[in-house]
Design a protein around this motif. Structure first.
Motif, PDB file in Angstrom:
ATOM      1  N   LEU A 544      -7.479   1.969  -1.661  1.00  0.00           N
ATOM      2  CA  LEU A 544      -8.418   2.401  -2.704  1.00  0.00           C
ATOM      3  C   LEU A 544      -8.267   3.896  -2.976  1.00  0.00           C
ATOM      4  CD1 LEU A 544     -11.670   0.422  -1.728  1.00  0.00           C
ATOM      5  CD2 LEU A 544     -10.056  -0.066  -3.582  1.00  0.00           C
ATOM      6  N   ALA A 545      -8.110   4.668  -1.907  1.00  0.00           N
ATOM      7  CA  ALA A 545      -7.904   6.114  -2.089  1.00  0.00           C
ATOM      8  C   ALA A 545      -6.595   6.390  -2.815  1.00  0.00           C
ATOM      9  CB  ALA A 545      -7.925   6.814  -0.730  1.00  0.00           C
ATOM     10  N   PHE A 546      -5.555   5.614  -2.502  1.00  0.00           N
ATOM     11  CA  PHE A 546      -4.267   5.804  -3.181  1.00  0.00           C
ATOM     12  C   PHE A 546      -4.380   5.541  -4.683  1.00  0.00           C
ATOM     13  CE2 PHE A 546      -0.512   3.501  -4.822  1.00  0.00           C
ATOM     14  CZ  PHE A 546       0.367   4.569  -4.897  1.00  0.00           C
ATOM     15  N   PHE A 547      -5.042   4.433  -5.062  1.00  0.00           N
ATOM     16  CA  PHE A 547      -5.173   4.111  -6.477  1.00  0.00           C
ATOM     17  C   PHE A 547      -6.077   5.103  -7.205  1.00  0.00           C
ATOM     18  CE2 PHE A 547      -4.084  -0.269  -4.952  1.00  0.00           C
ATOM     19  CZ  PHE A 547      -2.877  -0.358  -5.625  1.00  0.00           C
ATOM     20  N   ALA A 548      -7.036   5.695  -6.492  1.00  0.00           N
ATOM     21  CA  ALA A 548      -7.936   6.652  -7.138  1.00  0.00           C
ATOM     22  C   ALA A 548      -7.307   8.032  -7.254  1.00  0.00           C
ATOM     23  CB  ALA A 548      -9.251   6.729  -6.359  1.00  0.00           C
ATOM     24  N   LEU A 549      -6.582   8.468  -6.214  1.00  0.00           N
ATOM     25  CA  LEU A 549      -6.045   9.835  -6.184  1.00  0.00           C
ATOM     26  C   LEU A 549      -4.584   9.928  -6.549  1.00  0.00           C
ATOM     27  CD1 LEU A 549      -7.772  11.007  -2.879  1.00  0.00           C
ATOM     28  CD2 LEU A 549      -8.549  11.391  -5.221  1.00  0.00           C
ATOM     29  N   LYS A 550      -3.888   8.761  -6.504  1.00  0.00           N
ATOM     30  CA  LYS A 550      -2.453   8.732  -6.837  1.00  0.00           C
ATOM     31  C   LYS A 550      -1.645   9.664  -5.931  1.00  0.00           C
ATOM     32  CE  LYS A 550      -3.111   5.987 -10.384  1.00  0.00           C
ATOM     33  NZ  LYS A 550      -4.575   5.852 -10.301  1.00  0.00           N
ATOM     34  N   ARG A 551      -2.002   9.679  -4.644  1.00  0.00           N
ATOM     35  CA  ARG A 551      -1.262  10.482  -3.669  1.00  0.00           C
ATOM     36  C   ARG A 551      -0.540   9.548  -2.707  1.00  0.00           C
ATOM     37  NH1 ARG A 551      -5.795  15.099  -2.084  1.00  0.00           N
ATOM     38  NH2 ARG A 551      -5.906  16.078  -4.163  1.00  0.00           N
ATOM     39  N   ILE A 552       0.744   9.802  -2.530  1.00  0.00           N
ATOM     40  CA  ILE A 552       1.575   8.926  -1.716  1.00  0.00           C
ATOM     41  C   ILE A 552       1.158   8.938  -0.254  1.00  0.00           C
ATOM     42  CG2 ILE A 552       3.334  10.630  -1.117  1.00  0.00           C
ATOM     43  CD1 ILE A 552       3.889   6.958  -2.250  1.00  0.00           C
ATOM     44  N   SER A 553       0.495  10.023   0.184  1.00  0.00           N
ATOM     45  CA  SER A 553       0.078  10.100   1.591  1.00  0.00           C
ATOM     46  C   SER A 553      -0.896   8.984   1.945  1.00  0.00           C
ATOM     47  CB  SER A 553      -0.557  11.459   1.878  1.00  0.00           C
ATOM     48  OG  SER A 553      -1.651  11.704   1.012  1.00  0.00           O
ATOM     49  N   TRP A 554      -1.763   8.605   0.978  1.00  0.00           N
ATOM     50  CA  TRP A 554      -2.700   7.512   1.250  1.00  0.00           C
ATOM     51  C   TRP A 554      -1.975   6.176   1.352  1.00  0.00           C
ATOM     52  CZ3 TRP A 554      -7.289   8.449   3.045  1.00  0.00           C
ATOM     53  CH2 TRP A 554      -7.934   9.640   2.721  1.00  0.00           C
ATOM     54  N   LEU A 555      -0.964   5.978   0.547  1.00  0.00           N
ATOM     55  CA  LEU A 555      -0.171   4.758   0.653  1.00  0.00           C
ATOM     56  C   LEU A 555       0.561   4.722   1.986  1.00  0.00           C
ATOM     57  CD1 LEU A 555       0.839   2.178  -0.687  1.00  0.00           C
ATOM     58  CD2 LEU A 555       2.691   3.519  -1.729  1.00  0.00           C
ATOM     59  N   ALA A 556       1.066   5.871   2.424  1.00  0.00           N
ATOM     60  CA  ALA A 556       1.730   5.935   3.731  1.00  0.00           C
ATOM     61  C   ALA A 556       0.753   5.585   4.848  1.00  0.00           C
ATOM     62  CB  ALA A 556       2.318   7.326   3.939  1.00  0.00           C
ATOM     63  N   LEU A 557      -0.493   6.086   4.737  1.00  0.00           N
ATOM     64  CA  LEU A 557      -1.494   5.776   5.757  1.00  0.00           C
ATOM     65  C   LEU A 557      -1.795   4.283   5.768  1.00  0.00           C
ATOM     66  CD1 LEU A 557      -3.469   6.833   7.889  1.00  0.00           C
ATOM     67  CD2 LEU A 557      -5.152   7.165   6.048  1.00  0.00           C
ATOM     68  N   ALA A 558      -1.896   3.668   4.588  1.00  0.00           N
ATOM     69  CA  ALA A 558      -2.121   2.221   4.532  1.00  0.00           C
ATOM     70  C   ALA A 558      -0.977   1.473   5.208  1.00  0.00           C
ATOM     71  CB  ALA A 558      -2.272   1.780   3.079  1.00  0.00           C
ATOM     72  N   CYS A 559       0.257   1.936   4.981  1.00  0.00           N
ATOM     73  CA  CYS A 559       1.412   1.296   5.627  1.00  0.00           C
ATOM     74  C   CYS A 559       1.366   1.465   7.142  1.00  0.00           C
ATOM     75  CB  CYS A 559       2.714   1.879   5.072  1.00  0.00           C
ATOM     76  SG  CYS A 559       3.026   1.472   3.342  1.00  0.00           S
ATOM     77  N   VAL A 560       0.907   2.635   7.607  1.00  0.00           N
ATOM     78  CA  VAL A 560       0.774   2.862   9.055  1.00  0.00           C
ATOM     79  C   VAL A 560      -0.232   1.890   9.646  1.00  0.00           C
ATOM     80  CG1 VAL A 560      -0.036   4.491  10.798  1.00  0.00           C
ATOM     81  CG2 VAL A 560       1.501   5.261   8.984  1.00  0.00           C
ATOM     82  N   PHE A 561      -1.409   1.780   8.992  1.00  0.00           N
ATOM     83  CA  PHE A 561      -2.435   0.841   9.475  1.00  0.00           C
ATOM     84  C   PHE A 561      -1.893  -0.581   9.487  1.00  0.00           C
ATOM     85  CE2 PHE A 561      -5.998   3.849   7.984  1.00  0.00           C
ATOM     86  CZ  PHE A 561      -6.104   4.396   9.261  1.00  0.00           C
ATOM     87  N   LEU A 562      -1.189  -0.956   8.430  1.00  0.00           N
ATOM     88  CA  LEU A 562      -0.641  -2.304   8.342  1.00  0.00           C
ATOM     89  C   LEU A 562       0.407  -2.528   9.424  1.00  0.00           C
ATOM     90  CD1 LEU A 562      -1.006  -4.784   6.563  1.00  0.00           C
ATOM     91  CD2 LEU A 562       0.894  -3.985   5.157  1.00  0.00           C
ATOM     92  N   GLY A 563       1.214  -1.509   9.703  1.00  0.00           N
ATOM     93  CA  GLY A 563       2.211  -1.633  10.764  1.00  0.00           C
ATOM     94  C   GLY A 563       1.581  -1.784  12.131  1.00  0.00           C
ATOM     95  N   VAL A 564       0.520  -0.996  12.385  1.00  0.00           N
ATOM     96  CA  VAL A 564      -0.181  -1.124  13.663  1.00  0.00           C
ATOM     97  C   VAL A 564      -0.802  -2.502  13.797  1.00  0.00           C
ATOM     98  CG1 VAL A 564      -2.090  -0.231  15.056  1.00  0.00           C
ATOM     99  CG2 VAL A 564      -0.600   1.355  13.816  1.00  0.00           C
ATOM    100  N   PHE A 565      -1.374  -3.000  12.692  1.00  0.00           N
ATOM    101  CA  PHE A 565      -1.966  -4.340  12.717  1.00  0.00           C
ATOM    102  C   PHE A 565      -0.909  -5.389  13.035  1.00  0.00           C
ATOM    103  CE2 PHE A 565      -2.858  -8.314  10.475  1.00  0.00           C
ATOM    104  CZ  PHE A 565      -4.089  -8.662  11.017  1.00  0.00           C
ATOM    105  N   GLY A 566       0.214  -5.333  12.321  1.00  0.00           N
ATOM    106  CA  GLY A 566       1.283  -6.295  12.586  1.00  0.00           C
ATOM    107  C   GLY A 566       1.815  -6.176  13.999  1.00  0.00           C
ATOM    108  N   GLY A 567       1.963  -4.933  14.483  1.00  0.00           N
ATOM    109  CA  GLY A 567       2.429  -4.741  15.851  1.00  0.00           C
ATOM    110  C   GLY A 567       1.479  -5.314  16.879  1.00  0.00           C
ATOM    111  N   SER A 568       0.180  -5.167  16.639  1.00  0.00           N
ATOM    112  CA  SER A 568      -0.798  -5.711  17.579  1.00  0.00           C
ATOM    113  C   SER A 568      -0.738  -7.227  17.617  1.00  0.00           C
ATOM    114  CB  SER A 568      -2.203  -5.240  17.200  1.00  0.00           C
ATOM    115  OG  SER A 568      -2.620  -5.808  15.967  1.00  0.00           O
TER     116      SER A 568
END
Length: 745
Positions: A544-568
């Motif tokens: 949601l932050a990525f779509f609102a602010l259009k900053r790639i760092s938020w998309l990277a954070l979402a990918c990190v969370f998703l990676g941690v979830f998949g890893g768990s």
């Protein structure tokens, strides 16, 4: 997406309060009394705020703000401590099994079960050692349901013989933790009370207003019982309008759960919101409604209507939450305050959590506020993806016939309405689906199709049902003047009630049709842990932050969370793969053994009778979901099963699984039975007539003695002490839960 704090001041206040409550929920028993800390922080905040008002420097203002946050955090801790009844010096825990009698009052609705009544009583006094003492505590009680025994009523004062027992922990792996659920409602004990064990000695409702409201709800329910003749439709009518679900059968509940429409059967924000919308629309038709006096009168009418409805539904917790939320909205509109919906939601949550901090643990509270938050933020944004109204209105041409222009006009309006409803449903699901996975282990893919039709029909049905109640009340008043007029007026009520019943029937049929037409639309058997649920929320917020602010760092954070979830998830499967367990389950009056290897299992019922759907759903399936089981086979008896067994004699069965041997004894041990050492456990079934000396002679004293659920309580109490005295380890699955015979990491 810069947050404007001025119109959202209470958002900053409710967050530290919630943090303090969460801290207490996780670390409460280890914490000392926190009210002195709260007093100190409030005094410091008052002093610093006074200084900052006279010396308005950024440092002073920041210090005051930090102290306010710390004070609210301490307030969350302190309010939670004060709300935890078990900390009281005269709580039932302090008296234990020494209680001879206790006096208590029925303090909740009575749940009708097939064979029992269930309700909650609040203790006021106990008799210990022949003396009465003041006491507090809640007890979840069950009494037999018979034709001669009246159902417990709110306000009944009972004198009960015997001591209640502490609530039981989950007895099988993955089972719903009913003990924790009760503790969140300040109930720490349970008891089954026989008819000759208690006596009603008085009627003294703890809250007179609630007693009247509950009686009014049952009276109003009688109107539906009189006018709605089909049992299924009557049950849903009572649930839809009044929130009374006693007569809703399990098949209907399951159909609504499978299609993601269970929320419709719970009177909460939907019904109160519909009432609020109807009142706002009707009052909006009045001329001169922008004047301050009329605006105030409109607010008063809205509050009266909403709280009258809450009263007629028995002042249930879900309706009270919604009534508080909409009350703040009405007051804000009446005063003309420029505040956001986020702030109004924060105010409502703040007030409710100050009143009862344990509401934060309530699933309904969590789902309600998350759904409204998501709808307020996301629904307008999702709605902008498509513009069906503008598209079809743009298809109109001046030379087209009037009929064609009307078709384009109404097609645009209807499709726009459908799209707006779709956007609302999507927005609500975005924030709530992680909780749906965590609490209910399923996600209905048909929620869009079912809610698009179910919500409008049910909404109209709520309006019609309320009008039926109003007409019945009006007819009663007319009857005081003229019985003949009331008789003819009743035909109008009957006609509207027929329409109401027809709408409920159509609603039910549609839900069952969706379930039959899309049998694979329910994704079930999903298990996620609490940290994994937080990770999913993190992914959603980062996107949601990525779509609102259009900053790639938020998309990277979402990918990190998703990676941690998949890893768990991968790590959990890796840990589970070599895990092997043999479980003696705790299922009342049954002998059930589970042989688990990783995500596969064979469940054997030793009495050769298949498990009922209820036994499988509540006793076996939760553990299967937790292990992400891919294959679970059920075997009625040993015959045909994959586990090798040998019958040593008529009352003795031996099984060997993964290098561990277990004996199942359900009769006598013959004196000619040869010694069988090296067993992991000896399971006694159906009150096996054995003595410790006989068992020691055949199996030795090394194996654990397990009493399975087919053994009677008197038998276990008698044999347990004898086996312990003989040097055996014992385990009663009825009291201590399932027994793990073998487990390897």
């Amino acid at each position: 997406m810069q947050i404007k704090w001025a119109p959202n001041a209470f958002v900053r206040l409710v967050l530290p309060l919630m943090a303090g409550i969460l801290t207490y929920l996780y670390f409460g028993p280890e914490l000392p009394a926190t009210w002195p800390l709260l007093v100190v922080l409030v005094a410091l905040f008052g002093g610093v705020q006074w200084w900052a008002a006279r010396q308005p420097t950024p440092g002073a203002t920041d210090a005051a703000g930090l102290l306010a946050v710390a004070a609210l955090y301490a307030a969350g801790l302190t309010f939670s401590q004060r709300a935890t009844e078990s900390r009281a010096d005269n709580h039932l825990f302090r008296f234990g099994p020494e209680i001879e009698f206790y006096r208590a009052v029925v303090d909740d609705y009575t749940v009708l079960r097939p064979a029992t009544y269930a309700t909650t009583v609040r203790v006021s006094a106990v008799r210990v050692g022949g003396q009465w003492r003041s006491a507090v505590g809640g007890i979840r009680v069950s009494i037999p349901r018979t034709d001669t025994l009246p159902a417990p009523q709110y306000g009944d004062v009972w004198l009960v013989r015997g001591a209640p027992a502490p609530s039981k922990a989950p007895l099988n792996p993955g089972e719903f933790d009913y003990r924790r659920y009760l503790q969140y409602h300040q109930v720490y004990h349970q008891q089954f009370i026989h008819p000759d064990q208690y006596q009603r000695i008085a009627i003294a409702p703890p809250n007179v207003l609630r007693a009247v409201a509950m009686r009014a709800a049952r009276t109003v329910e009688g109107v539906f019982r009189h006018y709605v003749h089909a049992k299924r439709e009557y049950a849903l009518a009572s649930a839809l309008v009044l929130g009374i679900k006693d007569d809703v059968d399990q098949q209907t509940k399951q159909a609504y759960a499978n299609t993601g429409t269970t929320h419709i059967m719970a009177v909460s924000g939907l019904q109160v919101g519909l009432l609020f919308g109807a009142v706002s629309w009707l009052l909006g038709l009045l001329p001169g409604r922008r004047g301050p006096l009329l605006r105030l009168a409109t607010a008063l009418v809205g509050l009266v209507v909403i709280w009258s409805y809450a009263f007629l539904t028995g002042l249930s917790a879900s309706v009270l939450r919604a009534a508080v939320m909409f009350s703040f909205l009405i007051v804000a509109r009446a005063t003309g305050r420029q505040t956001s919906m986020f702030n109004l939601l924060a105010v409502a949550a703040f007030v409710l959590l100050c009143y009862d901090p344990y509401l934060l643990c309530d699933v309904g509270f969590q789902l309600s506020f998350l759904a409204v938050l998501s709808i307020v933020y996301l629904q307008p944004r999702i709605a902008t993806w498509l513009h069906p109204k503008a598209y079809f209105l743009g298809r109109q041409r001046p030379w087209q016939p009037k009929g064609v222009q009307r078709v384009w006009h109404w097609l645009g309006i209807s499709l726009d309405w459908i799209w707006q409803a779709t956007a609302l449903s999507l927005a609500a699901q975005v924030a709530t689906f992680p909780l749906g996975l965590f609490y209910f282990h399923q996600f209905p893919l048909s929620f869009l199709l079912s809610n698009l039709v179910a919500v409008p029909i049910s909404s109209l049905a709520v309006y019609v049902g309320i009008v039926v109640l109003l007409l019945k009340g009006l007819g009663t008043l007319i009857g005081l003047v003229s019985a003949t007029a009331a008789h003819w007026f009743d035909y109008l009520t009957q006609g509207l009630a027929w329409l109401f019943e027809s709408m409920i029937w159509l609603f039910n049929e549609y839900i069952f049709f969706i379930g039959r037409a899309m049998p694979g639309a329910l994704v079930s058997g999903i298990h996620i842990t609490a940290p994994q649920a937080w990770l999913i929320f993190g992914v959603i917020l980062a996107l949601l932050a990525f779509f609102a602010l259009k900053r790639i760092s938020w998309l990277a954070l979402a990918c990190v969370f998703l990676g941690v979830f998949g890893g768990s998830r991968v790590w959990a499967d890796h840990q589970l793969a070599p895990d092997e367990q043999l479980l003696i389950y705790s299922i009342p009056r049954r002998s059930v053994v589970g042989f688990w290897q990783g995500a596969a299992a064979d469940i054997v019922t030793l009495d050769s009778l298949p498990l009922s759907e209820t036994e499988r759903t509540y006793r076996i399936v939760p553990g299967s979901i937790r292990r992400n089981a891919r294959r679970v086979s059920y075997w009625p008896g040993w015959r045909g099963g994959p586990v090798p067994v040998s019958i040593a004699e008529p009352g003795l069965i031996l099984t060997s699984w993964r290098g561990r041997r277990v004996a199942f004894v359900h009769g006598r041990l013959s004196g000619a039975t040869r010694p069988l050492p090296g067993l992991a456990a000896v399971v006694l079934r159906r009150n096996a007539r054995v003595k410790p000396a006989e068992v020691a002679e055949v199996f030795g004293t090394a194996p654990a003695i397990v009493f399975d659920s087919s053994c009677k309580s008197w038998y276990v109490a008698q044999q347990d002490s004898l086996f312990r005295a003989a040097g055996f380890r014992t385990h009663d699955v009825t009291l201590a839960g399932a027994f793990v015979v073998q487990q390897r990491p």
